[in-house]
Enzyme design. Structure first.
Site, PDB file in Angstrom:
ATOM      1  N   LYS A  53      -1.329  -9.413   3.204  1.00 56.88           N
ATOM      2  CA  LYS A  53      -0.475  -8.805   4.233  1.00 56.88           C
ATOM      3  C   LYS A  53      -1.287  -7.828   5.070  1.00 56.88           C
ATOM      4  O   LYS A  53      -2.084  -7.060   4.543  1.00 56.88           O
ATOM      5  CB  LYS A  53       0.703  -8.101   3.562  1.00 56.88           C
ATOM      6  CG  LYS A  53       1.630  -7.353   4.515  1.00 56.88           C
ATOM      7  CD  LYS A  53       2.925  -6.993   3.804  1.00 56.88           C
ATOM      8  CE  LYS A  53       3.637  -5.781   4.297  1.00 56.88           C
ATOM      9  NZ  LYS A  53       2.852  -4.542   4.330  1.00 56.88           N
ATOM     10  N   ASP A  66       0.838  -1.206   0.000  1.00 56.74           N
ATOM     11  CA  ASP A  66       0.000   0.000   0.000  1.00 56.74           C
ATOM     12  C   ASP A  66       0.874   1.258   0.000  1.00 56.74           C
ATOM     13  O   ASP A  66       0.365   2.378  -0.024  1.00 56.74           O
ATOM     14  CB  ASP A  66      -1.027  -0.001   1.142  1.00 56.74           C
ATOM     15  CG  ASP A  66      -0.401  -0.028   2.516  1.00 56.74           C
ATOM     16  OD1 ASP A  66       0.833  -0.132   2.618  1.00 56.74           O
ATOM     17  OD2 ASP A  66      -1.163   0.057   3.507  1.00 56.74           O
ATOM     18  N   SER A  67       2.196   1.060  -0.050  1.00 52.01           N
ATOM     19  CA  SER A  67       3.117   2.168  -0.340  1.00 52.01           C
ATOM     20  C   SER A  67       2.755   2.799  -1.688  1.00 52.01           C
ATOM     21  O   SER A  67       3.193   3.905  -1.998  1.00 52.01           O
ATOM     22  CB  SER A  67       4.569   1.672  -0.363  1.00 52.01           C
ATOM     23  OG  SER A  67       4.694   0.513  -1.158  1.00 52.01           O
ATOM     24  N   GLU A  80      -1.009  -5.316   8.880  1.00 50.07           N
ATOM     25  CA  GLU A  80      -0.133  -4.720   9.892  1.00 50.07           C
ATOM     26  C   GLU A  80      -0.673  -5.008  11.287  1.00 50.07           C
ATOM     27  O   GLU A  80      -1.880  -4.973  11.508  1.00 50.07           O
ATOM     28  CB  GLU A  80      -0.041  -3.203   9.655  1.00 50.07           C
ATOM     29  CG  GLU A  80       0.610  -2.876   8.320  1.00 50.07           C
ATOM     30  CD  GLU A  80       0.811  -1.377   8.101  1.00 50.07           C
ATOM     31  OE1 GLU A  80       0.577  -0.574   9.032  1.00 50.07           O
ATOM     32  OE2 GLU A  80       1.207  -1.006   6.978  1.00 50.07           O
ATOM     33  N   ASP A  94      -0.978  -6.095   0.078  1.00 48.65           N
ATOM     34  CA  ASP A  94      -1.400  -5.462   1.320  1.00 48.65           C
ATOM     35  C   ASP A  94      -2.915  -5.374   1.384  1.00 48.65           C
ATOM     36  O   ASP A  94      -3.580  -5.121   0.370  1.00 48.65           O
ATOM     37  CB  ASP A  94      -0.860  -4.016   1.369  1.00 48.65           C
ATOM     38  CG  ASP A  94       0.347  -3.880   2.268  1.00 48.65           C
ATOM     39  OD1 ASP A  94       0.355  -4.517   3.342  1.00 48.65           O
ATOM     40  OD2 ASP A  94       1.273  -3.141   1.909  1.00 48.65           O
ATOM     41  N   GLU A 110       9.882  -3.843  10.024  1.00 52.84           N
ATOM     42  CA  GLU A 110      10.276  -2.548   9.444  1.00 52.84           C
ATOM     43  C   GLU A 110      10.858  -1.627  10.509  1.00 52.84           C
ATOM     44  O   GLU A 110      10.263  -1.424  11.583  1.00 52.84           O
ATOM     45  CB  GLU A 110       9.056  -1.871   8.777  1.00 52.84           C
ATOM     46  CG  GLU A 110       9.416  -0.496   8.210  1.00 52.84           C
ATOM     47  CD  GLU A 110       8.416   0.064   7.197  1.00 52.84           C
ATOM     48  OE1 GLU A 110       7.470  -0.649   6.823  1.00 52.84           O
ATOM     49  OE2 GLU A 110       8.609   1.223   6.788  1.00 52.84           O
TER      50      GLU A 110
HETATM   51  O1  KIV Z   1       3.561  -1.006   1.612  1.00 52.42           O
HETATM   52  C1  KIV Z   1       4.667  -1.523   1.396  1.00 52.42           C
HETATM   53  O2  KIV Z   1       5.241  -1.428   0.308  1.00 52.42           O
HETATM   54  C2  KIV Z   1       5.283  -2.275   2.478  1.00 52.42           C
HETATM   55  C3  KIV Z   1       6.705  -2.689   2.337  1.00 52.42           C
HETATM   56  C4  KIV Z   1       7.617  -1.583   2.132  1.00 52.42           C
HETATM   57  C5  KIV Z   1       7.147  -3.553   3.462  1.00 52.42           C
HETATM   58  O3  KIV Z   1       4.654  -2.514   3.450  1.00 52.42           O
END
Ligand code: KIV
Length: 265
Positions: free
Chosen positions: A113, A45-46, A115, A84, A182
Site C-alpha cells: 500500500k 503504518d498507523s 499513499e 503499508d 480516507e
Molecule cells: O495506516 C493505516 O492503518 C491506514 C488505514 C487506517 C487506512 O492507512
C-alpha cells in the site's frame, strides 16, 4: 474458509458484497481477526501511532513494516494481508518502491500500500507489471499531514473533489487492485466507487464504499488519545475482543456501519 485474493475482492465489488478490513500489527490479534473471518488485515503504518506512541506515521521505517508484517503473517490463514510502505520508502522512484514492496512481500504481505493519487500512477504501473498488487490510499493521506496542515476532511471543494476522482481513475488505469478513501465526503466517495472498476475501502468515507477499514485500537477503544470521529467503539457492543470484531464484520456487511455520525458531508 478459503483464502481471500485480489480476485475475490473484485468479485465482491461486482456482486455488491461488502469487504471487511481491520488493521493489526502482531500475531495474536492477526490470528483473532483471521479466525473471526475478516477479509483483509492491513499492517498499517498507523502502527507508528498506536504501537509506537508517535504523533504521526512519519517516523515509521520500512524495517518496522517488515517486522510487523512478519508477525501478522504468522497468524493469518485466510485474510489478505496488505502492508503499508513507510514514509519515504517509495516516493523517490518506482525502483525504490519495488525494493520496499519486495521487503514486505517476502514477509507475507500480498498487497503493498502506498499513499498518493495521479502522481503515483507510474509507480503503481511499475509495481503491478512486476507482480506486486497495489492498494493506493487517497483523500486524507496521513504521511502528508504536514503538507495538508492537519488531519482534515479532503475533497470538500469542487477542485479537490475533481482531483480526487481523477486520482482514482488514474490509479485504476495504472493497475491498482484497490483504493483506500480516507476522510472524504460520503457523496464523493460514492461517486468514486461508481466510477472505477476496482474496490474502494472507506475510512471516514461513508457507507457506499465497497468495503470499510478501521484501526483496531480505535474500534476497541483502547488507544489512549482521542480516536477519529469516523471510528466507533465496537468493544462496548461486542463485550470481548472477538465479540467486537464479529460485531464490526456484521455491521459492515449489513451496511449498519458507518452511519451518518461516522461520515462527512
Ligand atoms: O495506516 C493505516 O492503518 C491506514 C488505514 C487506517 C487506512 O492507512
Amino acid at each position: 474458509m478459503s483464502a481471500i485474493t485480489v480476485n475475490t475482492l473484485k468479485k465482491r465489488k461486482q456482486a455488491g458484497e461488502k469487504i471487511t478490513c481491520l488493521t493489526a500489527y502482531d500475531y495474536s490479534f492477526a490470528s483473532l481477526l483471521d479466525a473471526a473471518g475478516i477479509d483483509m488485515i492491513m499492517v498499517g503504518d498507523s502502527l507508528g501511532m498506536v504501537m509506537q506512541g508517535n504523533d504521526t506515521t512519519i517516523p515509521v521505517s520500512i524495517q518496522d513494516m517488515v517486522y510487523h508484517t512478519r508477525c501478522v503473517a504468522r497468524g493469518c490463514e485466510h485474510a489478505l494481508i496488505i502492508s503499508d510502505l513507510s514514509f519515504m520508502s517509495y516516493q523517490a522512484s518506482p525502483e525504490q518502491a519495488l525494493k520496499s514492496a519486495g521487503k514486505v512481500m517476502k514477509q507475507g504481505a500480498q498487497v503493498a500500500k502506498l499513499e498518493g493519487g495521479e502522481v503515483m500512477a507510474d509507480t503503481v504501473r511499475f509495481l503491478t507489471e512486476r507482480g506486486v498488487p497495489v492498494c493506493a490510499h487517497i483523500g486524507l493521506t496521513p504521511q502528508s499531514v504536514h503538507k495538508l496542515g492537519g488531519y482534515s476532511v479532503q475533497g470538500r471543494d469542487d477542485a479537490s473533489a475533481k482531483q480526487l476522482l481523477s486520482d482514482a481513475r488514474s490509479l485504476d488505469e495504472a493497475g491498482a487492485s484497490l483504493i483506500v478513501l480516507e476522510a472524504v465526503p460520503s457523496a464523493l466517495a460514492a461517486e468514486v466507487t461508481r466510477a472505477i472498476a476496482i474496490p474502494t475501502i472507506g475510512i471516514g468515507a461513508g457507507p457506499d464504499c465497497d468495503g470499510q477499514v478501521l484501526v483496531l485500537q480505535d474500534m476497541l477503544g483502547i488507544y489512549p488519545r482521542p480516536s477519529p470521529r469516523f471510528s466507533r467503539n465496537f468493544l462496548e457492543q461486542g463485550g470481548s475482543v472477538s465479540g467486537a470484531v464479529t460485531a464490526y464484520i456484521e455491521a459492515v456487511k449489513s451496511g449498519a456501519f458507518p452511519g451518518p455520525e461516522h461520515s462527512f458531508s
